[in-house]
Design an enzyme around this catalytic site. Structure first.
Site, PDB file in Angstrom:
ATOM      1  N   ARG A   1     -53.480 -21.915  17.871  1.00 54.90           N
ATOM      2  CA  ARG A   1     -53.827 -21.307  17.243  1.00 54.90           C
ATOM      3  C   ARG A   1     -52.710 -21.162  15.904  1.00 54.90           C
ATOM      4  O   ARG A   1     -53.403 -21.811  14.716  1.00 54.90           O
ATOM      5  CB  ARG A   1     -54.684 -19.526  17.280  1.00 54.90           C
ATOM      6  CG  ARG A   1     -55.442 -19.359  17.589  1.00 54.90           C
ATOM      7  CD  ARG A   1     -56.017 -18.087  17.136  1.00 54.90           C
ATOM      8  NE  ARG A   1     -55.290 -16.898  17.630  1.00 54.90           N
ATOM      9  CZ  ARG A   1     -55.070 -16.362  18.418  1.00 54.90           C
ATOM     10  NH1 ARG A   1     -55.893 -16.528  19.497  1.00 54.90           N
ATOM     11  NH2 ARG A   1     -54.009 -15.344  19.205  1.00 54.90           N
TER      12      ARG A   1
ATOM     13  N   LYS B   1     -49.090 -18.896  40.044  1.00 51.24           N
ATOM     14  CA  LYS B   1     -47.825 -20.150  39.035  1.00 51.24           C
ATOM     15  C   LYS B   1     -48.652 -20.803  38.622  1.00 51.24           C
ATOM     16  O   LYS B   1     -48.790 -22.163  37.983  1.00 51.24           O
ATOM     17  CB  LYS B   1     -46.817 -19.698  39.531  1.00 51.24           C
ATOM     18  CG  LYS B   1     -46.346 -17.984  39.365  1.00 51.24           C
ATOM     19  CD  LYS B   1     -45.992 -17.733  37.728  1.00 51.24           C
ATOM     20  CE  LYS B   1     -44.905 -16.616  37.056  1.00 51.24           C
ATOM     21  NZ  LYS B   1     -44.042 -16.483  36.266  1.00 51.24           N
TER      22      LYS B   1
ATOM     23  N   TYR C   1     -48.703 -13.861  43.832  1.00 53.08           N
ATOM     24  CA  TYR C   1     -48.184 -15.296  42.764  1.00 53.08           C
ATOM     25  C   TYR C   1     -48.338 -16.539  42.991  1.00 53.08           C
ATOM     26  O   TYR C   1     -48.273 -16.980  41.799  1.00 53.08           O
ATOM     27  CB  TYR C   1     -46.462 -15.255  43.309  1.00 53.08           C
ATOM     28  CG  TYR C   1     -45.330 -14.724  41.765  1.00 53.08           C
ATOM     29  CD1 TYR C   1     -45.301 -14.283  41.173  1.00 53.08           C
ATOM     30  CD2 TYR C   1     -44.154 -15.406  42.781  1.00 53.08           C
ATOM     31  CE1 TYR C   1     -44.267 -14.697  39.744  1.00 53.08           C
ATOM     32  CE2 TYR C   1     -43.430 -15.388  42.095  1.00 53.08           C
ATOM     33  CZ  TYR C   1     -43.312 -15.137  40.805  1.00 53.08           C
ATOM     34  OH  TYR C   1     -41.495 -16.085  40.159  1.00 53.08           O
TER      35      TYR C   1
ATOM     36  N   ASP D   1     -44.549  -7.142  26.023  1.00 59.14           N
ATOM     37  CA  ASP D   1     -44.225  -6.396  27.231  1.00 59.14           C
ATOM     38  C   ASP D   1     -45.267  -5.365  27.161  1.00 59.14           C
ATOM     39  O   ASP D   1     -45.267  -4.295  26.096  1.00 59.14           O
ATOM     40  CB  ASP D   1     -43.309  -5.966  27.699  1.00 59.14           C
ATOM     41  CG  ASP D   1     -42.238  -6.307  29.054  1.00 59.14           C
ATOM     42  OD1 ASP D   1     -43.307  -5.923  29.572  1.00 59.14           O
ATOM     43  OD2 ASP D   1     -41.953  -7.091  28.929  1.00 59.14           O
TER      44      ASP D   1
ATOM     45  N   THR E   1     -43.067  -3.339  34.273  1.00 59.54           N
ATOM     46  CA  THR E   1     -41.539  -4.237  36.185  1.00 59.54           C
ATOM     47  C   THR E   1     -40.144  -4.279  34.924  1.00 59.54           C
ATOM     48  O   THR E   1     -39.474  -4.114  35.711  1.00 59.54           O
ATOM     49  CB  THR E   1     -41.977  -5.375  36.710  1.00 59.54           C
ATOM     50  OG1 THR E   1     -41.979  -6.512  35.943  1.00 59.54           O
ATOM     51  CG2 THR E   1     -42.549  -5.000  37.407  1.00 59.54           C
ATOM     52  N   GLY E   2     -40.231  -4.216  33.640  1.00 59.84           N
ATOM     53  CA  GLY E   2     -39.417  -4.383  32.768  1.00 59.84           C
ATOM     54  C   GLY E   2     -39.202  -3.178  31.933  1.00 59.84           C
ATOM     55  O   GLY E   2     -39.854  -1.525  32.656  1.00 59.84           O
TER      56      GLY E   2
END
Ligand code: NAD
Ligand code: UDP
Length: 317
Positions: free
Chosen positions: A108, A151, A147, A31, A35-36
């Site tokens: 991978r 997506k 957004y 992360d 926004t977290g």
């Protein structure tokens, strides 16, 4: 049994890490905290099976992970409209380059891949409830496109890796979800209404409040996601709660939990704000034997308890 969760310090990502650890997985959360917050996974700091890495997954050389990986779950992306409107380019990057980096890691490592997509792929839908077969109604040059289109690109890229390279992929279309660890100031309807009620301000309704949403409690959502992870379904699956409610009624349901909250005030509706949103969850019921269990009243009780604590903590800090 080692999973990489991008966006693992976000609202949903942190709950997903909890569930994976409870199911016996080792978890690497990646992360960049746009926004977290590391606070969301602080309770996991002493857990030897959990690691948190600070990295932007959209960077060209991102997600170079040592060791075996069994599942890559791509949850990184701003999700609240005010967040993605504030970070439009970062949102498009994490939904394009970030998604490709996550898919490359899965390729991978010969790992499975899970894409956190959204009901926003249906845009401002012309049919309701929305079935997975519906192609959607998206304004590709409107403000929300950063957004929605990112997506939709992510879904297309996921299917390309599935068809072209044989990566074992899953796609969930998540409908509005709420619960503990949402940011009080993330700008979505529920945190806004609760923050306003806690601070004695009027609740802000955008437009006339007749637009609808269908709110799912986070534990139900994570349970559906875990079941989808373990399934063999490659095409998108809606996960959400099909109880549809107008935003005005939703605000009233929150307001009744507080004393002395001023009346609701009306503000302009943002451009391209979807008028209706309700998931058709018959596919999830059929193939995952999943349906939500927590009703709005119970979910709100649990969420408000968290927000009240968080509000006092932030006030005293
Ligand atoms: P959130 O903002 O709380 O979490 C997103 C996390 O991704 C944050 O921790 C953020 O810091 C991280 N992130 C963003 N860009 C990154 C990058 N480039 N590199 C590394 N980390 C990055 O949002 P959320 O509600 O938890 O949403 C999580 C996922 O679920 C998102 O992909 C979102 O589109 C999807 N989703 C959520 C909902 C919902 O109702 N919560 C609905 C539909 C889809
Ligand atoms: N909304 C509102 N007041 C607010 C925040 C949001 O009326 O303070 C409305 C918003 O316009 C939308 C709905 O509530 O119609 C849900 O908004 P949210 O941002 O939670 O999620 P969305 O479903 O639009 O992504």
């Amino acid at each position: 049994m080692r999973a990489v969760v991008t966006g693992g310090a976000g609202f949903l990502g942190s709950h997903l890490c909890d569930r994976l650890l409870a199911e016996g997985w080792e978890v690497l959360a990646v992360d960049n905290f746009i926004t977290g917050s590391a606070e969301n996974v602080r309770h996991l700091a002493q857990n030897a099976k959990f690691k948190l890495k600070n990295e932007d997954v959209s960077k060209t050389d991102a997600l170079k992970v040592d060791g075996e990986v069994g599942y890559v779950l791509h949850f990184a992306s701003p999700a609240s409209p005010p967040d993605y409107l504030k970070h439009p380019i970062a949102t498009m990057m994490v939904g394009s380059i970030g998604t490709q980096n996550a898919l490359e890691l899965a390729l991978r490592k010969n790992a499975k891949f899970f894409m956190a997509s959204t009901s926003e792929c249906y845009g401002d839908p012309e049919m309701s409830p929305q079935k997975e077969e519906y192609w959607g109604h998206v304004n590709s040059v409107g403000p929300r496109a950063v957004y929605d289109e990112a997506k939709r690109f992510s879904e297309a890229m996921t299917m390309a890796y599935y068809r072209h390279y044989g990566v074992d992929t899953r796609i969930v279309r998540i409908f509005n979800t709420y619960g503990p660890r949402m940011r009080l100031n993330d700008g979505r309807a529920l945190p806004n209404f609760v923050f306003q009620a806690l601070s004695g301000q009027a609740l802000t309704i955008y437009g006339d409040g007749k637009q609808t949403r269908s709110f799912c409690y986070v534990d139900d959502l994570i349970d559906g996601i875990y079941k989808l992870m373990l399934s063999d379904e490659h095409m998108p699956v809606n996960i959400g709660n099909s109880r549809e409610i107008t935003i005005l009624e939703f605000a009233e349901r929150i307001r009744e939990h507080f004393d002395n909250v001023p009346l609701i005030i009306f503000e302009p509706l943002p451009q391209d704000d979807p008028k209706r949103r309700c998931p058709d969850i018959s596919k999830a019921k059929r193939i995952l034997k999943w349906e939500p269990k927590i009703n709005l009243e119970e979910g709100l009780k649990r969420t408000l308890a968290y927000f009240k604590q968080e509000f006092s903590r932030q006030r005293s800090a």
